[in-house]
Design a protein around this motif. Structure first.
Motif, PDB file in Angstrom:
ATOM      1  N   ARG A  54      -0.153   6.510  20.141  1.00 42.73           N
ATOM      2  CA  ARG A  54       0.610   7.753  19.998  1.00 42.73           C
ATOM      3  C   ARG A  54       0.299   8.396  18.650  1.00 42.73           C
ATOM      4  O   ARG A  54      -0.004   7.719  17.677  1.00 42.73           O
ATOM      5  CB  ARG A  54       2.110   7.466  20.084  1.00 42.73           C
ATOM      6  N   LEU A  55       0.428   9.707  18.638  1.00 43.90           N
ATOM      7  CA  LEU A  55       0.199  10.433  17.388  1.00 43.90           C
ATOM      8  C   LEU A  55       1.357  10.160  16.418  1.00 43.90           C
ATOM      9  O   LEU A  55       2.458   9.846  16.860  1.00 43.90           O
ATOM     10  CB  LEU A  55       0.109  11.937  17.684  1.00 43.90           C
ATOM     11  N   PRO A  56       1.098  10.300  15.127  1.00 47.84           N
ATOM     12  CA  PRO A  56       2.171  10.032  14.157  1.00 47.84           C
ATOM     13  C   PRO A  56       3.432  10.849  14.468  1.00 47.84           C
ATOM     14  O   PRO A  56       4.549  10.327  14.387  1.00 47.84           O
ATOM     15  CB  PRO A  56       1.558  10.459  12.828  1.00 47.84           C
ATOM     16  N   GLU A  57       3.244  12.117  14.860  1.00 49.13           N
ATOM     17  CA  GLU A  57       4.423  12.958  15.073  1.00 49.13           C
ATOM     18  C   GLU A  57       5.220  12.573  16.311  1.00 49.13           C
ATOM     19  O   GLU A  57       6.329  13.051  16.516  1.00 49.13           O
ATOM     20  CB  GLU A  57       4.021  14.439  15.123  1.00 49.13           C
ATOM     21  N   GLU A  58       4.671  11.699  17.145  1.00 48.24           N
ATOM     22  CA  GLU A  58       5.407  11.293  18.342  1.00 48.24           C
ATOM     23  C   GLU A  58       6.433  10.204  18.047  1.00 48.24           C
ATOM     24  O   GLU A  58       7.194   9.799  18.924  1.00 48.24           O
ATOM     25  CB  GLU A  58       4.435  10.844  19.444  1.00 48.24           C
ATOM     26  N   ALA A  59       6.442   9.723  16.807  1.00 47.49           N
ATOM     27  CA  ALA A  59       7.481   8.806  16.310  1.00 47.49           C
ATOM     28  C   ALA A  59       7.619   7.525  17.125  1.00 47.49           C
ATOM     29  O   ALA A  59       8.720   7.076  17.414  1.00 47.49           O
ATOM     30  CB  ALA A  59       8.821   9.537  16.223  1.00 47.49           C
ATOM     31  N   CYS A  60       6.495   6.976  17.539  1.00 42.03           N
ATOM     32  CA  CYS A  60       6.527   5.708  18.268  1.00 42.03           C
ATOM     33  C   CYS A  60       5.905   4.590  17.436  1.00 42.03           C
ATOM     34  O   CYS A  60       5.965   3.423  17.812  1.00 42.03           O
ATOM     35  CB  CYS A  60       5.752   5.810  19.586  1.00 42.03           C
ATOM     36  N   THR A  61       5.257   4.957  16.357  1.00 35.80           N
ATOM     37  CA  THR A  61       4.535   3.969  15.557  1.00 35.80           C
ATOM     38  C   THR A  61       4.842   4.178  14.076  1.00 35.80           C
ATOM     39  O   THR A  61       5.360   5.222  13.682  1.00 35.80           O
ATOM     40  CB  THR A  61       3.018   4.135  15.772  1.00 35.80           C
ATOM     41  N   THR A  62       4.516   3.156  13.295  1.00 37.67           N
ATOM     42  CA  THR A  62       4.766   3.208  11.853  1.00 37.67           C
ATOM     43  C   THR A  62       4.167   4.476  11.248  1.00 37.67           C
ATOM     44  O   THR A  62       3.001   4.791  11.485  1.00 37.67           O
ATOM     45  CB  THR A  62       4.139   1.981  11.165  1.00 37.67           C
ATOM     46  N   ASN A  63       4.963   5.162  10.473  1.00 36.37           N
ATOM     47  CA  ASN A  63       4.501   6.376   9.816  1.00 36.37           C
ATOM     48  C   ASN A  63       3.372   6.019   8.839  1.00 36.37           C
ATOM     49  O   ASN A  63       3.560   5.202   7.941  1.00 36.37           O
ATOM     50  CB  ASN A  63       5.661   7.018   9.066  1.00 36.37           C
ATOM     51  N   PRO A  64       2.191   6.622   9.005  1.00 35.70           N
ATOM     52  CA  PRO A  64       1.066   6.273   8.130  1.00 35.70           C
ATOM     53  C   PRO A  64       1.373   6.516   6.650  1.00 35.70           C
ATOM     54  O   PRO A  64       0.909   5.756   5.790  1.00 35.70           O
ATOM     55  CB  PRO A  64      -0.058   7.213   8.591  1.00 35.70           C
ATOM     56  N   LEU A  65       2.162   7.528   6.363  1.00 29.42           N
ATOM     57  CA  LEU A  65       2.514   7.811   4.968  1.00 29.42           C
ATOM     58  C   LEU A  65       3.296   6.656   4.366  1.00 29.42           C
ATOM     59  O   LEU A  65       3.111   6.288   3.201  1.00 29.42           O
ATOM     60  CB  LEU A  65       3.363   9.089   4.881  1.00 29.42           C
ATOM     61  N   LEU A  66       4.172   6.074   5.187  1.00 29.61           N
ATOM     62  CA  LEU A  66       4.990   4.965   4.710  1.00 29.61           C
ATOM     63  C   LEU A  66       4.117   3.754   4.421  1.00 29.61           C
ATOM     64  O   LEU A  66       4.235   3.111   3.369  1.00 29.61           O
ATOM     65  CB  LEU A  66       6.043   4.625   5.770  1.00 29.61           C
ATOM     66  N   ALA A  67       3.206   3.459   5.353  1.00 26.75           N
ATOM     67  CA  ALA A  67       2.310   2.314   5.165  1.00 26.75           C
ATOM     68  C   ALA A  67       1.465   2.516   3.907  1.00 26.75           C
ATOM     69  O   ALA A  67       1.314   1.603   3.080  1.00 26.75           O
ATOM     70  CB  ALA A  67       1.419   2.144   6.387  1.00 26.75           C
ATOM     71  N   ALA A  68       0.949   3.732   3.741  1.00 22.16           N
ATOM     72  CA  ALA A  68       0.102   4.009   2.585  1.00 22.16           C
ATOM     73  C   ALA A  68       0.903   3.870   1.290  1.00 22.16           C
ATOM     74  O   ALA A  68       0.431   3.294   0.301  1.00 22.16           O
ATOM     75  CB  ALA A  68      -0.490   5.401   2.706  1.00 22.16           C
TER      76      ALA A  68
END
Ligand code: SF4
Lengths: 435, 310
Positions: free
Chosen positions: B91-105
């Protein structure tokens, strides 16, 4: 200096094409880079593909001008495509020219147009096997074999024929594209001609990779791929480029093809071509096809077995069918959900050169339909909290009743096989069946 | 036509037509014990449950660690850090199903500032791992931030090692080597709906550390999840409840709810219990949480903890 330039280009351009095809094929992977579809455009240079596409859709595709340019070039100057653009030819042209007694079996040579006719009949009767034999498709499939670490038998055979018979044996006897262009090249307006200063030294035939010059004959056949080797080698400078149609009697190639042979060949081909549909299995084996694949029968007709979809598939759920499935289905891509499910990335639609897999939006994809066996499902039969199928389903086609028991919403199911793949039972309680 | 013309035709025709178109030794004692005792020693400073309000993942993360006394309380120079994120579905980040890449970074950057030797972000997607890595945007973000990222798929030998559990539902599982060998283990789940367990958070996220999770579904799923939580307690659970789907989980897409919260806690059960409340569920109604609490993994009654909101 000029001569050196020609010799250099002669290596550079075909080798470039070969390397480009290898790299482009290798780049058929997820995420698909935009440049990878150059392979599609290369393939469209081939008039045979145009014919196949016209057969399957009944309309001329938007890119029809591309093969027409190739045809125009052939009518103007002969098999320039084979000599300069074909990647397989680029490979074969690098082979050393040797002498072999096999190279001039007259009946083999004279029946080649009958073979061409036969392949064209097959094509029009509804089989893209002839397309498989054309360079871009054949190379893709054989490169796939190499990539998989298996032996590319066909390519090996072609190379061996090139080494032991003569380099372009395949191009002059089997390749439908080569033969089609050769047939057209008979009417080419510009050609190499040997004039009277020829001393019959035979140097030209030693260097010709296409076997288009015969010792003493002093004539250049339609197989000439305009590589210019003879022209460079001739000590007498007897070869000249002439832009006029040579009288038919001068044409060496027609010497080997009598009218009677032609009719014989034509008749045999007609019979074989007409008989082909009868050879097709009446009930095709029920298999799952890639998302967007046209109906089974037409799919078998359209697929050229180029394996590009199989290569691009990120989950490797597309599996070429084995020979046991019959010759009509051999090498066509199928899905076995228990091994891998379709992730619905739909890249196969983008790379398929034959419209066997059409561009269909996700909402219209129907690979098959999931059928749940309630007698064995862990939730229904044993009241366990499994529901893996529901977790796996990317389109939410598995719904649950008030007891949390799953059932399939047929309308939503696309048949990706996620449920069947995920079912933790040894023998899945939910199975996707083709429709 | 002479030679010169021939050259022209041959070369230009050819060209023209072309232009058309770690070597860590396995530890005998589990390393989190050291971390845990360290944290307990500092319990005066470190609140047990930190709830950060906001919508910017980076600043929320920084605020949370500030409230915990700084990341250096968790990550020491030279440490190996493993982050179990959730990028299980394509899923795309904006679909809110997966860890937010910004948070991981952002987490990786903080760890690097604290002097971590190596930061690995892992998951074991149940859909195609290559597509997941690309589509969720997490691979790009993690690599740019200077971390490592990979999936555990197809790597039984490489990534898993058998661990005895001796529970009622689980006797032994093949568990992630990376997590067992890490100095610091951050569990970074996203709060979202889940068809099977209603909601997925930290404990459910750790199911992605087990090779044969299909087995979980054939037996008592809730008990399996609870018993699995006894293997290795995360150094810290950071529950991402900024945006998440409230239906069609875990795969999505689904309706998105903005909770705008990031929850930090060393007690994995308490973090999930709070998350359940946020999702509108009674924590005790989630069997796996209740069983995990009974097993002493953590505190179900999160309000008993020292809760700090920032
Ligand atoms: S279906 Fe696959 S193998 Fe067949 S022609 Fe299309 S891309 Fe090639």
């Amino acid at each position: 200096m000029r001569l050196l330039t020609l010799a250099l280009w002669r290596r550079i351009i075909p080798c470039f094409m070969l390397v480009a095809v290898i790299i482009l094929f290798w780049r058929h992977q997820y995420p698909l880079p935009a440049d990878a579809n150059a392979l599609l455009w290369f393939s469209r240079l081939d008039p045979i593909l145009l014919l196949a596409e016209w057969r399957s859709t009944g309309v001329l595709p938007g890119w029809f001008w591309l093969p027409f340019v190739m045809i125009a070039i052939t009518l103007a100057g002969g098999r320039l495509f084979c000599g300069w653009l074909c990647p397989l030819g680029g490979l074969l042209a690098q082979l050393p020219r040797r002498y072999s007694r096999l190279q001039s079996i007259p009946w083999l040579y004279s029946s080649r147009y009958a073979w061409l006719l036969f392949t064209l009949m097959l094509l029009l009767a509804g089989s893209n096997w002839p397309v498989f034999l054309t360079p871009f498709h054949l190379l893709s499939e054989e490169l796939f074999r190499l990539w998989k670490g298996t032996v590319p038998w066909l390519l090996a055979g072609i190379l061996l024929s090139g080494i032991f018979i003569y380099p372009r044996f395949w191009c002059n006897h089997i390749c439908p594209t080569g033969l089609l262009l050769a047939a057209m090249a008979r009417w080419r307006s510009g050609r190499l001609v040997v004039d009277s200063v020829c001393s019959h030294c035979g140097v030209c035939t030693k260097v010709c990779p296409t076997h288009s010059l015969q010792i003493m004959a002093g004539l250049v056949a339609e197989d000439c791929m305009v590589c210019g080797r003879c022209w460079q080698a001739c000590p007498q400078e007897a070869l000249t480029w002439q832009s006029r149609a040579v009288k038919k009697a001068d044409d060496y190639s027609s010497a080997g093809l009598s009218r009677r042979q032609f009719f014989k060949g034509g008749f045999a081909v007609f019979v074989a071509g007409a008989g082909w549909p009868l050879l097709q299995p009446s009930s095709a084996p029920a298999v799952l096809r890639p998302p967007g694949a046209v109906a089974e029968e037409e799919f078998l007709a359209r697929c050229s077995r180029c394996s590009r979809c199989v290569k691009v598939c990120p989950s490797q759920c597309l599996i070429p069918m084995p020979i046991e499935a019959g010759i009509t289905a051999f090498l066509t891509p199928s899905i076995i959900p228990r091994q891998a499910k379709c992730e619905l990335c739909l890249l196969c639609q983008e790379v398929c050169p034959t419209m066997a897999i059409e561009s269909v939006p996700l909402q219209q994809v129907k690979i098959g339909l999931a059928i749940l066996d309630e007698r064995r499902c862990l939730v229904w039969a044993e009241k366990k909290l499994c529901l893996l199928c529901r977790e796996q389903c990317p389109v939410h086609a598995i719904e649950a009743d008030e007891y949390n028991r799953p059932y399939v919403n047929n309308k939503l199911c696309v048949g990706c096989g996620g449920c069947e793949n995920g079912c933790p039972l040894k023998q899945a309680a939910i199975v996707v069946r083709p429709i | 036509m002479d030679r010169r013309e021939f050259i022209k035709i041959a070369t230009y025709a050819g060209l023209g037509t072309f232009l058309l178109p770690g070597c860590h030794t396995a530890r005998t004692s589990l390393p989190e014990e050291r971390n845990l005792s360290g944290n307990q020693g500092n319990s005066a400073v470190i609140s047990d449950l930190i709830i950060v309000q906001g919508s910017q993942p980076e600043s929320m993360l920084t605020k949370g660690f500030e409230a915990l006394g700084g990341i250096q309380n968790f990550v020491k120079p030279g440490n190996t850090v493993v982050v179990k994120a959730n990028f299980s579905v394509p899923r795309l980040p904006e679909e809110a199903c997966t860890t937010n890449p910004l948070l991981a970074a952002a987490l990786i950057k903080l760890c690097r500032q604290a002097g971590a030797k190596e930061i690995k972000v892992i998951d074991y997607p149940f859909t195609n791992p290559v597509i997941c890595l690309e589509k969720t945007g997490i691979k790009k973000a993690v690599l740019e931030a200077g971390g490592k990222i990979y999936t555990l798929n197809n790597g039984l030998e490489r990534y898993f090692t058998p661990v005895k559990i001796n529970g009622q539902a689980l006797l032994e599982v093949d568990y992630s080597k990376d997590v067992l060998e890490a100095d610091v283990f951050f569990n970074l789940p996203i709060l979202k709906h889940h068809y099977i367990t209603d909601v997925t958070m930290g404990l459910k996220n750790m199911m992605g550390l087990v090779w044969d999770r299909g087995y979980f579904h054939t037996g008592e799923l809730h008990r399996c999840i609870a018993e699995l939580a006894t293997v290795r307690r995360p150094t810290l659970t950071i529950l991402e409840a900024i945006r998440g789907i409230t239906a069609n989980g875990p795969t999505g897409p689904g309706p998105i709810q903005e909770y705008n919260q990031l929850i930090f806690g060393t007690d994995p059960v308490a973090v999930d219990a709070y998350g359940a409340t946020l999702f509108g569920k009674k924590p005790a109604k989630l069997d796996y949480l209740r069983i995990a609490a009974e097993k002493g993994v953590g505190q179900l009654d999160w309000e008993k903890l020292n809760v700090k909101r920032v």
